[in-house]
Motif scaffolding. Structure first.
Motif, PDB file in Angstrom:
ATOM      1  N   MET A   1       0.850  -1.161   0.000  1.00  0.00           N
ATOM      2  CA  MET A   1       0.000   0.000   0.000  1.00  0.00           C
ATOM      3  C   MET A   1       0.903   1.234   0.000  1.00  0.00           C
ATOM      4  SD  MET A   1      -2.546   1.416   3.017  1.00  0.00           S
ATOM      5  CE  MET A   1      -1.827   0.353   4.193  1.00  0.00           C
ATOM      6  N   ALA A   2       0.755   2.066  -0.971  1.00  0.00           N
ATOM      7  CA  ALA A   2       1.525   3.302  -1.033  1.00  0.00           C
ATOM      8  C   ALA A   2       0.870   4.348  -0.141  1.00  0.00           C
ATOM      9  CB  ALA A   2       1.583   3.798  -2.467  1.00  0.00           C
ATOM     10  N   THR A   3       1.699   5.006   0.670  1.00  0.00           N
ATOM     11  CA  THR A   3       1.205   6.022   1.584  1.00  0.00           C
ATOM     12  C   THR A   3       2.164   7.205   1.559  1.00  0.00           C
ATOM     13  OG1 THR A   3       0.308   4.323   3.033  1.00  0.00           O
ATOM     14  CG2 THR A   3       0.559   6.499   3.975  1.00  0.00           C
ATOM     15  N   ASN A   4       1.618   8.385   1.428  1.00  0.00           N
ATOM     16  CA  ASN A   4       2.431   9.595   1.492  1.00  0.00           C
ATOM     17  C   ASN A   4       2.228  10.248   2.847  1.00  0.00           C
ATOM     18  OD1 ASN A   4       3.424   9.435  -1.150  1.00  0.00           O
ATOM     19  ND2 ASN A   4       1.516  10.273  -1.934  1.00  0.00           N
ATOM     20  N   LEU A   5       3.334  10.449   3.559  1.00  0.00           N
ATOM     21  CA  LEU A   5       3.273  11.061   4.878  1.00  0.00           C
ATOM     22  C   LEU A   5       4.290  12.192   4.947  1.00  0.00           C
ATOM     23  CD1 LEU A   5       3.316   7.835   7.071  1.00  0.00           C
ATOM     24  CD2 LEU A   5       1.334   9.246   6.557  1.00  0.00           C
ATOM     25  N   ALA A   6       3.917  13.245   5.618  1.00  0.00           N
ATOM     26  CA  ALA A   6       4.848  14.341   5.854  1.00  0.00           C
ATOM     27  C   ALA A   6       5.491  14.099   7.222  1.00  0.00           C
ATOM     28  CB  ALA A   6       4.111  15.673   5.827  1.00  0.00           C
ATOM     29  N   LEU A   7       6.683  13.514   7.211  1.00  0.00           N
ATOM     30  CA  LEU A   7       7.380  13.166   8.448  1.00  0.00           C
ATOM     31  C   LEU A   7       8.584  14.079   8.650  1.00  0.00           C
ATOM     32  CD1 LEU A   7       7.349   9.301   8.006  1.00  0.00           C
ATOM     33  CD2 LEU A   7       5.806  10.663   9.391  1.00  0.00           C
ATOM     34  N   ASP A   8       8.906  14.304   9.901  1.00  0.00           N
ATOM     35  CA  ASP A   8      10.058  15.123  10.250  1.00  0.00           C
ATOM     36  C   ASP A   8      11.330  14.433   9.746  1.00  0.00           C
ATOM     37  OD1 ASP A   8      12.206  16.403  11.520  1.00  0.00           O
ATOM     38  OD2 ASP A   8      11.072  16.715  13.367  1.00  0.00           O
ATOM     39  N   PRO A   9      12.038  15.047   8.807  1.00  0.00           N
ATOM     40  CA  PRO A   9      13.236  14.410   8.237  1.00  0.00           C
ATOM     41  C   PRO A   9      14.306  14.082   9.278  1.00  0.00           C
ATOM     42  CG  PRO A   9      12.657  16.385   7.001  1.00  0.00           C
ATOM     43  CD  PRO A   9      11.767  16.326   8.196  1.00  0.00           C
ATOM     44  N   SER A  10      14.446  14.926  10.299  1.00  0.00           N
ATOM     45  CA  SER A  10      15.463  14.643  11.311  1.00  0.00           C
ATOM     46  C   SER A  10      15.087  13.404  12.132  1.00  0.00           C
ATOM     47  CB  SER A  10      15.681  15.851  12.219  1.00  0.00           C
ATOM     48  OG  SER A  10      14.496  16.175  12.918  1.00  0.00           O
ATOM     49  N   LEU A  11      13.780  13.195  12.360  1.00  0.00           N
ATOM     50  CA  LEU A  11      13.344  11.989  13.070  1.00  0.00           C
ATOM     51  C   LEU A  11      13.595  10.740  12.233  1.00  0.00           C
ATOM     52  CD1 LEU A  11       9.960  13.076  14.709  1.00  0.00           C
ATOM     53  CD2 LEU A  11      12.137  12.639  15.853  1.00  0.00           C
ATOM     54  N   ILE A  12      13.328  10.849  10.956  1.00  0.00           N
ATOM     55  CA  ILE A  12      13.554   9.704  10.064  1.00  0.00           C
ATOM     56  C   ILE A  12      15.039   9.346  10.026  1.00  0.00           C
ATOM     57  CG2 ILE A  12      13.444   8.901   7.667  1.00  0.00           C
ATOM     58  CD1 ILE A  12      10.748   8.938   8.966  1.00  0.00           C
ATOM     59  N   GLU A  13      15.885  10.329   9.860  1.00  0.00           N
ATOM     60  CA  GLU A  13      17.325  10.069   9.803  1.00  0.00           C
ATOM     61  C   GLU A  13      17.824   9.481  11.116  1.00  0.00           C
ATOM     62  OE1 GLU A  13      19.158  10.001   7.112  1.00  0.00           O
ATOM     63  OE2 GLU A  13      17.352  10.628   6.033  1.00  0.00           O
ATOM     64  N   ARG A  14      17.315   9.988  12.219  1.00  0.00           N
ATOM     65  CA  ARG A  14      17.711   9.457  13.533  1.00  0.00           C
ATOM     66  C   ARG A  14      17.242   8.013  13.689  1.00  0.00           C
ATOM     67  NH1 ARG A  14      21.020   8.778  17.227  1.00  0.00           N
ATOM     68  NH2 ARG A  14      20.388   8.997  19.366  1.00  0.00           N
ATOM     69  N   ALA A  15      16.038   7.719  13.221  1.00  0.00           N
ATOM     70  CA  ALA A  15      15.512   6.353  13.283  1.00  0.00           C
ATOM     71  C   ALA A  15      16.377   5.402  12.471  1.00  0.00           C
ATOM     72  CB  ALA A  15      14.068   6.315  12.799  1.00  0.00           C
ATOM     73  N   VAL A  16      16.831   5.849  11.313  1.00  0.00           N
ATOM     74  CA  VAL A  16      17.703   5.018  10.475  1.00  0.00           C
ATOM     75  C   VAL A  16      19.025   4.774  11.199  1.00  0.00           C
ATOM     76  CG1 VAL A  16      18.999   4.919   8.305  1.00  0.00           C
ATOM     77  CG2 VAL A  16      16.632   5.724   8.300  1.00  0.00           C
ATOM     78  N   GLU A  17      19.583   5.812  11.800  1.00  0.00           N
ATOM     79  CA  GLU A  17      20.845   5.684  12.541  1.00  0.00           C
ATOM     80  C   GLU A  17      20.721   4.714  13.705  1.00  0.00           C
ATOM     81  OE1 GLU A  17      22.499   9.315  14.072  1.00  0.00           O
ATOM     82  OE2 GLU A  17      22.162  10.347  12.171  1.00  0.00           O
ATOM     83  N   VAL A  18      19.708   4.946  14.530  1.00  0.00           N
ATOM     84  CA  VAL A  18      19.543   4.162  15.758  1.00  0.00           C
ATOM     85  C   VAL A  18      19.182   2.711  15.457  1.00  0.00           C
ATOM     86  CG1 VAL A  18      18.096   3.925  17.830  1.00  0.00           C
ATOM     87  CG2 VAL A  18      18.947   6.163  17.147  1.00  0.00           C
ATOM     88  N   SER A  19      18.346   2.501  14.466  1.00  0.00           N
ATOM     89  CA  SER A  19      17.872   1.146  14.169  1.00  0.00           C
ATOM     90  C   SER A  19      18.923   0.310  13.453  1.00  0.00           C
ATOM     91  CB  SER A  19      16.608   1.204  13.312  1.00  0.00           C
ATOM     92  OG  SER A  19      16.914   1.668  12.007  1.00  0.00           O
ATOM     93  N   GLY A  20      19.793   0.974  12.703  1.00  0.00           N
ATOM     94  CA  GLY A  20      20.757   0.229  11.906  1.00  0.00           C
ATOM     95  C   GLY A  20      20.140  -0.360  10.649  1.00  0.00           C
ATOM     96  N   GLU A  21      18.909  -0.010  10.376  1.00  0.00           N
ATOM     97  CA  GLU A  21      18.238  -0.509   9.181  1.00  0.00           C
ATOM     98  C   GLU A  21      18.846   0.152   7.938  1.00  0.00           C
ATOM     99  OE1 GLU A  21      15.941  -2.928   8.943  1.00  0.00           O
ATOM    100  OE2 GLU A  21      16.056  -3.232  11.095  1.00  0.00           O
ATOM    101  N   PRO A  22      18.806  -0.543   6.803  1.00  0.00           N
ATOM    102  CA  PRO A  22      19.455  -0.015   5.601  1.00  0.00           C
ATOM    103  C   PRO A  22      18.664   1.068   4.856  1.00  0.00           C
ATOM    104  CG  PRO A  22      18.494  -2.143   5.134  1.00  0.00           C
ATOM    105  CD  PRO A  22      18.318  -1.898   6.613  1.00  0.00           C
ATOM    106  N   SER A  23      17.388   1.220   5.184  1.00  0.00           N
ATOM    107  CA  SER A  23      16.578   2.189   4.449  1.00  0.00           C
ATOM    108  C   SER A  23      15.588   2.878   5.384  1.00  0.00           C
ATOM    109  CB  SER A  23      15.795   1.492   3.328  1.00  0.00           C
ATOM    110  OG  SER A  23      14.820   0.624   3.880  1.00  0.00           O
ATOM    111  N   LYS A  24      15.046   3.975   4.899  1.00  0.00           N
ATOM    112  CA  LYS A  24      14.034   4.702   5.664  1.00  0.00           C
ATOM    113  C   LYS A  24      12.799   3.828   5.861  1.00  0.00           C
ATOM    114  CE  LYS A  24      15.484   9.210   3.936  1.00  0.00           C
ATOM    115  NZ  LYS A  24      15.110  10.359   3.105  1.00  0.00           N
ATOM    116  N   LYS A  25      12.402   3.144   4.792  1.00  0.00           N
ATOM    117  CA  LYS A  25      11.215   2.289   4.870  1.00  0.00           C
ATOM    118  C   LYS A  25      11.394   1.211   5.941  1.00  0.00           C
ATOM    119  CE  LYS A  25       8.377  -0.941   2.279  1.00  0.00           C
ATOM    120  NZ  LYS A  25       8.106  -1.605   1.014  1.00  0.00           N
ATOM    121  N   ALA A  26      12.558   0.576   5.957  1.00  0.00           N
ATOM    122  CA  ALA A  26      12.815  -0.483   6.937  1.00  0.00           C
ATOM    123  C   ALA A  26      12.826   0.080   8.349  1.00  0.00           C
ATOM    124  CB  ALA A  26      14.131  -1.176   6.626  1.00  0.00           C
TER     125      ALA A  26
END
Length: 66
Positions: A1-26
């Motif tokens: 399901m494709a979903t467009n969300l306006a998310l805080d870019p700094s939160l997304i980048e931090r989530a990628v860093e902390v999680s160690g996941e390879p992508s924003k989606k993951a």
């Protein structure tokens, strides 16, 4: 399901860093799974002290049942 969300870019980048996941989606998928698990655990914890225990139940006897 494709979903467009306006998310805080700094939160997304931090989530990628902390999680160690390879992508924003993951990273977002993992974050949602953890959020759901935490909320479900909270509901279970809220039951603490509200359940009636059967004092005659022997959990050790149940372990040896075959």
């Amino acid at each position: 399901m494709a979903t467009n969300l306006a998310l805080d870019p700094s939160l997304i980048e931090r989530a990628v860093e902390v999680s160690g996941e390879p992508s924003k989606k993951a990273a977002v998928t993992l974050a949602l799974k953890e959020f759901i698990a935490r909320r479900e655990q909270r509901r279970i914890a809220e039951l603490l002290g509200q359940l009636e225990w059967d004092e005659s139940f022997d959990h050790k006897a149940e372990r040896s049942r075959k």
